[in-house]
Design a protein around this motif. Structure first.
Motif, PDB file in Angstrom:
ATOM      1  N   ALA A  13       0.834  -1.207   0.000  1.00 40.41           N
ATOM      2  CA  ALA A  13       0.000   0.000   0.000  1.00 40.41           C
ATOM      3  C   ALA A  13       0.870   1.260   0.000  1.00 40.41           C
ATOM      4  N   ALA A  14       0.462   2.211  -0.824  1.00 42.04           N
ATOM      5  CA  ALA A  14       1.105   3.532  -0.904  1.00 42.04           C
ATOM      6  C   ALA A  14       2.578   3.468  -1.312  1.00 42.04           C
ATOM      7  N   LYS A  17       2.296   2.762  -6.683  1.00 42.57           N
ATOM      8  CA  LYS A  17       1.920   1.977  -7.860  1.00 42.57           C
ATOM      9  C   LYS A  17       1.038   2.746  -8.852  1.00 42.57           C
ATOM     10  N   SER A  35      -6.125  -2.330 -10.582  1.00 37.90           N
ATOM     11  CA  SER A  35      -6.942  -3.458 -10.095  1.00 37.90           C
ATOM     12  C   SER A  35      -7.463  -3.183  -8.688  1.00 37.90           C
ATOM     13  N   ARG A  40     -11.821  -1.927  -4.465  1.00 42.58           N
ATOM     14  CA  ARG A  40     -12.431  -0.827  -3.713  1.00 42.58           C
ATOM     15  C   ARG A  40     -13.872  -0.587  -4.190  1.00 42.58           C
ATOM     16  N   ARG A 112     -12.216 -12.059  -6.221  1.00 45.89           N
ATOM     17  CA  ARG A 112     -10.943 -12.058  -6.962  1.00 45.89           C
ATOM     18  C   ARG A 112     -11.168 -12.516  -8.409  1.00 45.89           C
ATOM     19  N   ARG A 133      -1.555  -6.168  -6.527  1.00 47.15           N
ATOM     20  CA  ARG A 133      -0.782  -6.953  -5.554  1.00 47.15           C
ATOM     21  C   ARG A 133      -0.306  -8.291  -6.128  1.00 47.15           C
ATOM     22  N   ASP A 134      -1.062  -8.814  -7.110  1.00 46.71           N
ATOM     23  CA  ASP A 134      -0.796 -10.171  -7.600  1.00 46.71           C
ATOM     24  C   ASP A 134      -0.784 -10.190  -9.128  1.00 46.71           C
ATOM     25  N   ARG A 160       1.291   9.119   1.517  1.00 48.40           N
ATOM     26  CA  ARG A 160      -0.165   8.894   1.493  1.00 48.40           C
ATOM     27  C   ARG A 160      -0.893  10.062   2.161  1.00 48.40           C
ATOM     28  N   ARG A 184      -2.757  -3.113   7.050  1.00 51.61           N
ATOM     29  CA  ARG A 184      -3.350  -3.520   5.769  1.00 51.61           C
ATOM     30  C   ARG A 184      -2.390  -4.442   5.001  1.00 51.61           C
ATOM     31  N   ASP A 188      -3.247  -8.079   3.725  1.00 55.92           N
ATOM     32  CA  ASP A 188      -3.191  -8.358   2.284  1.00 55.92           C
ATOM     33  C   ASP A 188      -2.146  -9.414   1.917  1.00 55.92           C
ATOM     34  N   GLN A 191      -2.876 -12.406  -0.349  1.00 55.31           N
ATOM     35  CA  GLN A 191      -3.205 -12.205  -1.767  1.00 55.31           C
ATOM     36  C   GLN A 191      -2.176 -11.337  -2.493  1.00 55.31           C
TER      37      GLN A 191
HETATM   38  O1  CDP Z   1      -3.607   2.259  -3.253  1.00 55.94           O
HETATM   39  P1  CDP Z   1      -3.467   1.264  -2.129  1.00 55.94           P
HETATM   40  O2  CDP Z   1      -2.133   0.590  -2.191  1.00 55.94           O
HETATM   41  O3  CDP Z   1      -3.812   1.840  -0.809  1.00 55.94           O
HETATM   42  O4  CDP Z   1      -4.505   0.112  -2.355  1.00 55.94           O
HETATM   43  P2  CDP Z   1      -5.207  -0.316  -3.698  1.00 55.94           P
HETATM   44  O5  CDP Z   1      -4.192  -0.639  -4.733  1.00 55.94           O
HETATM   45  O6  CDP Z   1      -6.224   0.691  -4.014  1.00 55.94           O
HETATM   46  O7  CDP Z   1      -5.865  -1.689  -3.270  1.00 55.94           O
HETATM   47  C1  CDP Z   1      -6.912  -1.729  -2.308  1.00 55.94           C
HETATM   48  C2  CDP Z   1      -6.988  -3.137  -1.744  1.00 55.94           C
HETATM   49  O8  CDP Z   1      -7.385  -4.032  -2.785  1.00 55.94           O
HETATM   50  C3  CDP Z   1      -5.698  -3.703  -1.176  1.00 55.94           C
HETATM   51  O9  CDP Z   1      -5.495  -3.312   0.175  1.00 55.94           O
HETATM   52  C4  CDP Z   1      -5.920  -5.211  -1.323  1.00 55.94           C
HETATM   53  O10 CDP Z   1      -6.725  -5.706  -0.272  1.00 55.94           O
HETATM   54  C5  CDP Z   1      -6.769  -5.301  -2.583  1.00 55.94           C
HETATM   55  N1  CDP Z   1      -6.029  -5.677  -3.798  1.00 55.94           N
HETATM   56  C6  CDP Z   1      -5.790  -7.012  -4.026  1.00 55.94           C
HETATM   57  O11 CDP Z   1      -6.107  -7.850  -3.165  1.00 55.94           O
HETATM   58  N2  CDP Z   1      -5.205  -7.419  -5.187  1.00 55.94           N
HETATM   59  C7  CDP Z   1      -4.860  -6.522  -6.128  1.00 55.94           C
HETATM   60  N3  CDP Z   1      -4.321  -6.963  -7.276  1.00 55.94           N
HETATM   61  C8  CDP Z   1      -5.085  -5.153  -5.909  1.00 55.94           C
HETATM   62  C9  CDP Z   1      -5.660  -4.752  -4.721  1.00 55.94           C
END
Ligand code: CDP
Ligand code: CDP
Length: 232
Positions: A13-14, A17, A35, A40, A112, A133-134, A160, A184, A188, A191
C-alpha cells in the motif's frame, strides 16, 4: 512476443503503484488499469446496500451481487476506471470506510475471480500497465515487464498523507498512518506476491519522475527487443 504489451506493477500500500502506472502509461501510449480500484469499487458497492455497517457478516454472494449490479469498468482517456451506478466514484472508493473493509472483500475468491476477469478483458483490446498486488504472479504471469515497488513504511505513510491532506503531516499523524498501512499490508499478505522475475524498485529516495523514468527505460528495453511492435 505478443503484439500487445502488458506491464505489471505490484507492491504494498502507498508504494506509488497507481500514480506511477498512469504516468508510465501516458509516456508509452498504453492504457492504465488499477486493479485495486476494482476491489475498492466492489467494497463501496456493498456499502451502498442494507447491512452495510455490519462488515463482519458480509458474505461473498452479497458483495458479488452488489458489485455486478453497480460496478462497470469504463475506459477513459488513459485509464480504465470503475464507475458506480453509472457515475465516477473516485472519492467514495478511497474513503476510510472502504479502505478499512477492502482487504476482507479482496480475500473472497469469487470477488478475486470477478476482478481478474475484468482486468484480463482489458488486455484483449489494449496494451496495458496494470497495478495491484498479484498482477505479476497470478493475473498476468506472462507480462512483458514486472515491477515490484517498495519504499520505507515511514515514507509511504508520509506520501499517502500528503496526497490526502493539504498540509505537511506531523510526526504523530505519520506514525498513526504507518500503523494503518502495516495492518493492511499484513491483512493483504495472503493475496500479494512478488514474482521471481520482477524488477524490485525501492523508491524511498527517488522522486516520482525518477521512478517513472526507470520503468519507462526498462519497458523500452523489453518492447524494442524483438520485432519492435507495441500494440495500441
Ligand atoms: O492504493 P493502495 O495501495 O492503498 O490500495 P489499492 O491498490 O487501491 O488496493 C486496495 C486493496 O485491494 C488492497 O489493500 C488489497 O486488499 C486489494 N487488492 C488485491 O487484493 N489485489 C490486487 N491486485 C489489488 C488490490
Ligand atoms: O497506488 P499506491 O497506493 O501504491 O500509491 P500511489 O497512490 O500511487 O502513491 C502514493 C503517493 O506517493 C502519491 O501521492 C505519489 O505521488 C507519491 N509519491 C510517489 O509515489 N513516489 C515518489 N517518489 C514520491 C511521491
Amino acid at each position: 512476443m505478443s503484439t500487445r504489451i502488458i506491464i505489471a506493477i505490484d507492491g504494498p500500500a502507498a508504494s506509488g503503484k497507481s500514480s506511477t502506472a498512469i504516468r508510465v502509461a501516458e509516456r508509452l501510449g498504453l492504457q492504465h488499469v488499477d486493479s485495486g480500484a476494482l476491489y475498492r469499487a466492489a467494497t463501496a458497492a456493498r456499502l451502498r446496500e442494507p447491512g452495510e455497517r455490519d462488515a463482519d457478516r458480509w458474505v461473498e454472494a452479497d458483495v458479488l451481487a452488489a458489485a455486478r449490479r453497480l460496478v462497470r469498468l469504463v475506459p477513459s482517456h488513459r485509464s480504465f476506471l470503475p464507475q458506480l451506478d453509472g457515475q465516477a466514484a473516485d472519492q467514495e472508493i478511497r474513503s476510510g470506510d472502504v479502505t478499512a473493509r477492502v482487504s476482507a472483500v479482496a480475500r473472497m475468491p469469487g470477488v478475486r475471480a470477478w476482478v481478474n476477469e475484468q482486468v484480463k478483458a482489458t488486455a484483449t483490446t489494449h496494451s496495458i500497465v496494470v497495478d495491484g498486488r498479484d498482477i505479476g504472479t497470478t493475473v498476468f504471469p506472462e507480462a512483458d515487464l514486472k515491477i515490484f515497488l517498495v519504499a520505507d513504511p515511514w515514507e509511504r505513510a508520509r506520501r499517502r498523507l500528503r496526497q490526502r491532506l493539504s498540509h505537511e503531516p506531523a510526526e504523530r499523524e505519520i506514525a498513526e498512518e504507518v500503523d494503518r498501512l502495516m495492518h493492511r499490508d499484513h491483512r493483504d499478505a495472503q493475496q500479494s506476491g512478488q514474482a521471481s522475475d520482477a524488477v524490485v524498485l525501492d523508491t524511498t529516495h527517488l522522486t516520482q519522475a525518477e521512478q517513472v523514468d526507470r520503468i519507462v527505460a526498462l519497458a523500452n528495453a523489453v518492447t524494442h527487443r524483438g520485432d519492435g511492435t507495441s500494440g495500441p
